[in-house]
Design a protein around this motif. Structure first.
Motif, PDB file in Angstrom:
ATOM      1  N   LEU A   1      63.043  51.464  37.755  1.00 21.90           N
ATOM      2  CA  LEU A   1      62.967  52.152  39.042  1.00 21.90           C
ATOM      3  C   LEU A   1      63.728  53.476  38.989  1.00 21.90           C
ATOM      4  O   LEU A   1      63.260  54.503  39.477  1.00 21.90           O
ATOM      5  N   SER A   2      64.911  53.457  38.389  1.00 20.32           N
ATOM      6  CA  SER A   2      65.718  54.678  38.301  1.00 20.32           C
ATOM      7  C   SER A   2      65.036  55.737  37.453  1.00 20.32           C
ATOM      8  O   SER A   2      65.029  56.924  37.807  1.00 20.32           O
ATOM      9  N   LEU A   3      64.460  55.325  36.337  1.00 15.13           N
ATOM     10  CA  LEU A   3      63.791  56.287  35.455  1.00 15.13           C
ATOM     11  C   LEU A   3      62.546  56.875  36.126  1.00 15.13           C
ATOM     12  O   LEU A   3      62.306  58.076  36.043  1.00 15.13           O
ATOM     13  N   ALA A   4      61.785  56.034  36.819  1.00 16.02           N
ATOM     14  CA  ALA A   4      60.603  56.537  37.521  1.00 16.02           C
ATOM     15  C   ALA A   4      60.998  57.509  38.630  1.00 16.02           C
ATOM     16  O   ALA A   4      60.360  58.551  38.816  1.00 16.02           O
ATOM     17  N   ALA A   5      62.072  57.181  39.348  1.00 15.78           N
ATOM     18  CA  ALA A   5      62.541  58.084  40.402  1.00 15.78           C
ATOM     19  C   ALA A   5      63.024  59.401  39.801  1.00 15.78           C
ATOM     20  O   ALA A   5      62.768  60.480  40.356  1.00 15.78           O
TER      21      ALA A   5
END
Length: 124
Positions: A8-12
């Motif tokens: 989730l953090s990488l996609a954000a």
């Protein structure tokens, strides 16, 4: 759960980088940025001691953002006459991909929470 959190953090972070590139579409000389996947993978898998850089000309050649994701100058785009390397279609494609990654991770995380809720309610 931590793998989903990292996803989730990488996609954000990818969406933030693409939106920043789009915001600088008209800035002369702006070099498009991209998330350094190799660096992100190394951080997630191995980690280890690393040098912290505060300038893109330091060893390592990239800057680490506040969220732990490293960005670098994109090598995909050719520069326009004003020196800007942002390509709208490329950035929109990156945002769409990142959105899909985020949605998939969010769905998996919701399924895990449903399993936990089911386990709690069935044990009563």
């Amino acid at each position: 759960m931590s793998a989903l959190r990292r996803t989730l953090s990488l996609a954000a972070a990818k969406q933030v980088v693409s939106s920043s590139n789009l915001a600088n579409l008209s800035t002369p000389g702006y070099k498009a940025q991209e998330v350094d996947f190799d660096e992100a993978l190394d951080q997630q898998v191995g980690g280890g001691a690393r040098l912290t850089v505060t300038n893109s000309r330091h060893l390592g050649g990239s800057l680490q953002a506040d969220n732990g994701v490293t960005t670098r100058d994109s090598e995909d785009g050719a520069a326009r006459r004003d020196g800007n390397t942002v390509q709208v279609d490329h950035e929109l494609l990156n945002m769409t991909r990142a959105s899909g990654e985020f949605a998939r991770a969010q769905t998996a995380l919701a399924a895990k929470f449903r399993l936990v809720r089911y386990a709690i309610n069935e044990s009563r």
